[in-house]
Design a protein around this motif. Sequence first.
Motif, PDB file in Angstrom:
ATOM      1  N   MET A   1      43.669   4.183  48.439  1.00 17.74           N
ATOM      2  CA  MET A   1      42.470   3.612  48.997  1.00 17.74           C
ATOM      3  C   MET A   1      41.628   4.736  49.602  1.00 17.74           C
ATOM      4  O   MET A   1      42.151   5.598  50.294  1.00 17.74           O
ATOM      5  N   LYS A   2      40.371   4.705  49.341  1.00 18.27           N
ATOM      6  CA  LYS A   2      39.466   5.686  49.935  1.00 18.27           C
ATOM      7  C   LYS A   2      39.138   5.262  51.360  1.00 18.27           C
ATOM      8  O   LYS A   2      39.031   4.067  51.650  1.00 18.27           O
ATOM      9  N   ILE A   3      38.954   6.242  52.224  1.00 15.47           N
ATOM     10  CA  ILE A   3      38.621   5.956  53.617  1.00 15.47           C
ATOM     11  C   ILE A   3      37.360   5.097  53.695  1.00 15.47           C
ATOM     12  O   ILE A   3      37.268   4.170  54.493  1.00 15.47           O
ATOM     13  N   SER A   4      36.402   5.351  52.820  1.00 19.32           N
ATOM     14  CA  SER A   4      35.131   4.611  52.841  1.00 19.32           C
ATOM     15  C   SER A   4      35.287   3.147  52.442  1.00 19.32           C
ATOM     16  O   SER A   4      34.388   2.342  52.686  1.00 19.32           O
ATOM     17  N   GLU A   5      36.418   2.772  51.866  1.00 13.52           N
ATOM     18  CA  GLU A   5      36.641   1.391  51.431  1.00 13.52           C
ATOM     19  C   GLU A   5      37.234   0.506  52.517  1.00 13.52           C
ATOM     20  O   GLU A   5      37.482  -0.681  52.280  1.00 13.52           O
ATOM     21  N   ALA A   6      37.472   1.064  53.691  1.00  8.66           N
ATOM     22  CA  ALA A   6      38.119   0.313  54.772  1.00  8.66           C
ATOM     23  C   ALA A   6      37.314   0.403  56.063  1.00  8.66           C
ATOM     24  O   ALA A   6      36.449   1.260  56.209  1.00  8.66           O
ATOM     25  N   TRP A  26      37.283  11.603  65.214  1.00  6.95           N
ATOM     26  CA  TRP A  26      37.394  10.877  63.954  1.00  6.95           C
ATOM     27  C   TRP A  26      36.294   9.828  63.850  1.00  6.95           C
ATOM     28  O   TRP A  26      35.712   9.626  62.788  1.00  6.95           O
ATOM     29  N   GLN A  27      35.997   9.175  64.963  1.00 10.09           N
ATOM     30  CA  GLN A  27      34.928   8.174  64.962  1.00 10.09           C
ATOM     31  C   GLN A  27      33.599   8.821  64.576  1.00 10.09           C
ATOM     32  O   GLN A  27      32.815   8.237  63.824  1.00 10.09           O
ATOM     33  N   GLU A  28      33.360  10.023  65.059  1.00 11.86           N
ATOM     34  CA  GLU A  28      32.119  10.732  64.738  1.00 11.86           C
ATOM     35  C   GLU A  28      32.070  11.144  63.261  1.00 11.86           C
ATOM     36  O   GLU A  28      31.002  11.158  62.661  1.00 11.86           O
ATOM     37  N   LYS A  29      33.224  11.475  62.680  1.00  9.30           N
ATOM     38  CA  LYS A  29      33.265  11.966  61.297  1.00  9.30           C
ATOM     39  C   LYS A  29      33.266  10.849  60.260  1.00  9.30           C
ATOM     40  O   LYS A  29      32.864  11.063  59.127  1.00  9.30           O
ATOM     41  N   MET A  30      33.754   9.677  60.632  1.00  9.69           N
ATOM     42  CA  MET A  30      33.862   8.578  59.672  1.00  9.69           C
ATOM     43  C   MET A  30      32.914   7.453  60.094  1.00  9.69           C
ATOM     44  O   MET A  30      33.118   6.823  61.131  1.00  9.69           O
ATOM     45  N   ALA A  31      31.912   7.205  59.283  1.00 11.10           N
ATOM     46  CA  ALA A  31      30.909   6.184  59.612  1.00 11.10           C
ATOM     47  C   ALA A  31      31.512   4.790  59.736  1.00 11.10           C
ATOM     48  O   ALA A  31      30.960   3.934  60.420  1.00 11.10           O
ATOM     49  N   ASN A  32      32.645   4.563  59.106  1.00  7.37           N
ATOM     50  CA  ASN A  32      33.279   3.245  59.112  1.00  7.37           C
ATOM     51  C   ASN A  32      34.415   3.139  60.135  1.00  7.37           C
ATOM     52  O   ASN A  32      35.215   2.218  60.079  1.00  7.37           O
ATOM     53  N   THR A  61      34.613  -6.991  57.530  1.00  3.24           N
ATOM     54  CA  THR A  61      34.102  -7.371  56.213  1.00  3.24           C
ATOM     55  C   THR A  61      34.769  -6.571  55.091  1.00  3.24           C
ATOM     56  O   THR A  61      34.511  -6.823  53.919  1.00  3.24           O
ATOM     57  N   LYS A  62      35.601  -5.604  55.459  1.00  2.00           N
ATOM     58  CA  LYS A  62      36.371  -4.793  54.507  1.00  2.00           C
ATOM     59  C   LYS A  62      37.834  -4.830  54.965  1.00  2.00           C
ATOM     60  O   LYS A  62      38.121  -5.219  56.090  1.00  2.00           O
ATOM     61  N   PRO A  63      38.748  -4.373  54.125  1.00  6.12           N
ATOM     62  CA  PRO A  63      40.131  -4.239  54.581  1.00  6.12           C
ATOM     63  C   PRO A  63      40.188  -3.327  55.815  1.00  6.12           C
ATOM     64  O   PRO A  63      39.419  -2.375  55.930  1.00  6.12           O
ATOM     65  N   VAL A  64      41.103  -3.620  56.722  1.00 11.07           N
ATOM     66  CA  VAL A  64      41.217  -2.884  57.978  1.00 11.07           C
ATOM     67  C   VAL A  64      42.428  -1.963  57.950  1.00 11.07           C
ATOM     68  O   VAL A  64      43.507  -2.347  57.500  1.00 11.07           O
ATOM     69  N   VAL A  65      42.231  -0.751  58.449  1.00 12.63           N
ATOM     70  CA  VAL A  65      43.332   0.167  58.702  1.00 12.63           C
ATOM     71  C   VAL A  65      43.290   0.469  60.192  1.00 12.63           C
ATOM     72  O   VAL A  65      42.263   0.895  60.729  1.00 12.63           O
ATOM     73  N   MET A 181      46.115   7.107  53.665  1.00 10.73           N
ATOM     74  CA  MET A 181      45.111   6.245  53.024  1.00 10.73           C
ATOM     75  C   MET A 181      45.286   6.257  51.507  1.00 10.73           C
ATOM     76  O   MET A 181      45.189   5.215  50.853  1.00 10.73           O
ATOM     77  N   LYS A 182      45.565   7.422  50.946  1.00 11.59           N
ATOM     78  CA  LYS A 182      45.763   7.526  49.492  1.00 11.59           C
ATOM     79  C   LYS A 182      46.956   6.679  49.058  1.00 11.59           C
ATOM     80  O   LYS A 182      46.919   6.030  48.015  1.00 11.59           O
ATOM     81  N   ARG A 183      48.007   6.643  49.876  1.00 11.69           N
ATOM     82  CA  ARG A 183      49.194   5.840  49.543  1.00 11.69           C
ATOM     83  C   ARG A 183      48.930   4.335  49.633  1.00 11.69           C
ATOM     84  O   ARG A 183      49.666   3.542  49.066  1.00 11.69           O
TER      85      ARG A 183
END
Length: 185
Positions: A1-6, A26-32, A61-65, A181-183
């Motif tokens: 799973m790509k980070i952007s998909e969650a 991490w919050q600053e680096k990942m928009a989601n 609205t997307k899968p949650v990690v 996330m890849k796993r």
Amino acid sequence: MKISEAEIVLLTGYGDTAKGHWMFRWQEKMANASVLELKNRFHPELKVWRDTLVARVEDATKPVVLVGHSLGCILIAHAIHNLPKDKVRGAFLVAPSDWDRENLVPGFDGGAFKPIPRAPFPFKAHLVASRNDPYCDYAVAEGLAKAWGAGFQDAGEAGHINAESGHGPWPEGMMSFALFMKRLG
């Protein structure tokens, strides 16, 4: 799973979390990614924190990690049976704190956060632990990972894996999270 998909939900621990902490970075680096706002950080109430987490996951609205640090890991363990079963894809757990230990935090007995649940998680999980964490013995963290059915990673002598232990940016953690996330595929 790509980070952007969650939707990445970051759960800090007990007390104040320094702005230089890797979670805020991490919050600053990942928009989601977003840090979950939890009330009464020095006198947390399990029901309030659990209800806040459940509501956040229900609104996704997307899968949650989930990404938990310290008491955030323990909150996830307490919330697994209340979370919507089809929404959470995984949990990345860092430096869980041992609330079953007497006097872990002077002035707060751990309240309803103890005993720490040992039920297997219904989703994939990965736990990163330090060999010299002042809030959780390495063997306890290893036991939690086994009970929860989580993968386990030895971070060496990394303290509590927070800003105070020199883990502001924590690039090794980001690499480990990306592999997790890849796993999730």
